[in-house]
Design an enzyme around this catalytic site. Structure first.
Site, PDB file in Angstrom:
ATOM      1  N   GLY A 172       0.908  -1.360  -0.029  1.00  0.00           N
ATOM      2  CA  GLY A 172       0.075   0.234   0.042  1.00  0.00           C
ATOM      3  C   GLY A 172       0.782   1.363  -0.034  1.00  0.00           C
ATOM      4  O   GLY A 172       0.450   2.392   0.345  1.00  0.00           O
ATOM      5  N   GLY A 173       2.116   1.203  -0.531  1.00  0.00           N
ATOM      6  CA  GLY A 173       3.000   2.262  -0.298  1.00  0.00           C
ATOM      7  C   GLY A 173       3.293   2.644   1.246  1.00  0.00           C
ATOM      8  O   GLY A 173       3.111   1.734   2.002  1.00  0.00           O
ATOM      9  N   SER A 205       5.651  -4.686  -2.256  1.00  0.00           N
ATOM     10  CA  SER A 205       5.371  -3.294  -2.647  1.00  0.00           C
ATOM     11  C   SER A 205       5.985  -2.411  -1.680  1.00  0.00           C
ATOM     12  O   SER A 205       7.180  -2.380  -1.364  1.00  0.00           O
ATOM     13  CB  SER A 205       4.080  -3.159  -2.821  1.00  0.00           C
ATOM     14  OG  SER A 205       3.732  -2.250  -3.866  1.00  0.00           O
TER      15      SER A 205
END
Length: 569
Positions: free
Chosen positions: A167-168, A254
């Site tokens: 989710g960054g 991510s």
């Protein structure tokens, strides 16, 4: 996210109170999900562990003990907002740890983009990743963690694996994907799995240091300091959960991979972990203090506050603060000289502040402070572009593919296409375009591997995940986040993606065993995969996780070299 709702395969649900003992499940039962036939214990006599802050009651299901929503820090509201995490207040008696805790308030997902796509998932993404299988309850009392373990209150010395969600640095949580369920890893691989929620976006990364002096000296990176607090909790408490505090692996996908990269460069995290895995986390540089300070100044402007009113920020209601911060971020221009295809240098994220994060994670070199930590890093074959919600992907013509690559890379497109065709002969036009578009992920991942190898102190292993789900007419490809369910050995419960495919179950065992073997020894090799060599500047070896797995040397290098030299502003 107060508790997890019922979801596929019956894995998620509320604990059933019972004080009776159960017969140990057979090996066959342990290897499959519990299809509504689980026997669950939640009792004071069988599922209570004493932590440094007090006793917690979890539950046991088929040989795995599960604890959810365990506080590792105090609430971050009020005077604690923008401050380093404080220890949780001790409690008397037994505290329930039966349901997931709150999540950090999220940004305006309608407009904010992170990790290469909008935070609001599309239908096909939500279907394939089983999004929405848990309840989300936002709040600033979000410093909570979850534990899955085969044993409690013993002298076990199992490897500990601490997962950082994606989710960054803006959104997501430790339970927004069914893939994150740790039961299979704990049961099938005899490890202890920990994941957690922490501060994100404006709550974790508002750089007030230059505006507020000593009072807010650490505010730019308190989201990362939360992760250090998780690791400190693990060091103090994990032995009571059968884990070895001297053998801790951090891994994430991510934005979670980016968090791993940053932890490798943080002095306060040194010694709290011993191995690291970065999945699709192409973060080489962090924010400059000039950029993040400008975001903070714009946030104050949105709220009508001056620099002398910084303490008022701790009183602003969550909805108002989140909206103002989203608008401020949108109005802050990209820093001069930053390529459009880089990660970590714009948006929310950690800042190189000179103390909690003294330098960029992997620029100009891999962090020397963690030189002795073995590393795995890699990407998926398709990241930014995939067949998700592209119903006509398989109908793309060669001419249309050439046009799309020209949009990305201009006059260099023809040479780039020719180079990639040598690496991937026979790919359809859309799939070739999707691989080429992934260069902005592949280049920094390879940079991480090369710079880590250059330190010469601990091995680094590189991979490309390339398995294609048959779901949706074999259209979607190896998209961003597709590999997570297999890393967690969750092919069976994540059946929207694995689709009951025998190859999926095999690959899920191969990948999860590689990850847990690495957690045990620092080497991911095992008998179920071809020999996976460490990455060196000479071989540039990558394992392709597919059916079958294979090792290739120097993949995509000719095309990546062309792209890397382009000036993309």
């Amino acid at each position: 996210m107060g508790g997890i709702a019922a979801s596929c395969a019956g894995l998620a649900g509320t604990a059933i109170a019972s004080s009776s003992q159960i017969v140990a499940p057979t090996a066959e039962a342990q290897s499959r999900p519990a299809l509504g036939r689980s026997k669950v214990i939640a009792s004071d006599s069988a599922t209570v562990v004493e932590t440094s802050a007090g006793k917690i009651r979890g539950f046991e299901r088929n040989g795995v003990y599960i604890f959810k929503g365990v506080p590792y820090g105090a609430s971050t509201s009020g005077a604690n907002r923008f401050m380093p995490p404080a220890k949780p207040e001790p409690w008397a008696g037994i505290r329930n740890a039966l349901a997931y805790g709150r999540i950090c308030p999220q940004e305006d997902s309608e407009h904010l983009v992170t990790d290469g796509r909008n935070l609001a998932p599309n239908d096909e993404d939500a279907f394939l990743l089983h999004r929405g299988s848990a309840i989300w309850v936002p709040g600033e009392d979000c410093l909570r963690l979850n534990v899955w373990t085969p044993e409690i209150n013993s002298n076990g010395k199992r490897p500990v694996m601490v997962y950082m969600h994606g989710g960054g640095y803006s959104g997501g949580c430790g339970h927004d994907l069914l893939s994150y369920e740790g039961e299979s890893l704990a049961r099938n691989h005899d490890v202890v799995l920990v994941n957690h929620n922490h501060r994100l976006n404006v709550y974790g990364y508002l750089n007030l240091q230059a505006l507020g002096g000593d009072d807010f000296a650490m505010s730019a990176n308190v989201g990362m300091l939360d992760l250090v607090a998780v690791l400190e909790w693990v060091r103090t408490n994990i032995s009571r959960f059968g884990g070895d505090p001297g053998n801790v692996t951090i891994f994430g996908q991510s934005g979670g991979g980016g968090k791993v990269a940053v932890l490798l460069a943080m002095p306060s995290a040194k010694g709290l972990f011993h191995r690291a895995i970065i999945q699709s986390g192409p973060f080489v540089r962090a924010l400059s203090p000039e950029y993040s300070q400008q975001v903070a100044e714009n946030t104050l402007t949105e709220l009508g506050l001056t620099k002398s009113q910084l303490r008022e920020l701790q009183k602003v209601p969550v909805d108002k603060l989140s909206a103002a911060a989203t608008n401020a971020l949108r109005k802050t221009p990209r820093p001069q000289g930053v390529r459009r295809d880089t990660f970590g240098e714009t948006g929310w994220g950690p800042t190189v502040d000179g103390h909690s994060l003294p330098a960029h994670p992997f620029d100009p070199s891999a962090p020397a402070i963690s030189a002795d930590v073995p590393l795995i890093t890699g990407t998926n074959l398709h990241e930014s572009v995939s067949g998700l919600d592209h119903p006509n992907a398989n109908a793309m013509t060669t001419e249309e593919m050439i046009q799309e690559v020209h949009k990305l890379y201009g006059d260099a497109a023809d040479a780039i296409i020719a180079a990639y065709k040598q690496d991937y002969p026979g790919l359809s036009p859309f799939n070739l375009y999707a691989v080429i578009a992934t260069a902005k992920w592949r280049i920094p991942a390879i940079m991480q591997a090369a710079r880590k190898a250059a330190l010469g102190a601990a091995p680094v292993y590189s991979y490309i995940y390339s398995w294609r789900t048959p779901v949706l007419n074999d259209r979607v490809g190896p998209f961003h986040a597709a590999e997570i369910g297999f890393v967690f050995d969750n092919a069976e419960i994540c059946d929207h993606y694995s689709a009951g495919d025998p190859g999926a179950f095999t690959l899920s065992k191969q990948m999860s065993t590689a990850w847990t073997s690495f957690a045990r020894t620092g080497n991911p090799n095992h008998s179920g995969i071809p020999h996976w060599p460490a990455y060196t500047p000479e071989s540039r070896s990558n394992i392709y996780f597919n059916t079958p797995c294979e090792v290739r040397n120097n993949p995509e290098q000719k095309g990546l070299d062309i792209i890397g030299k382009l000036k993309l502003r």
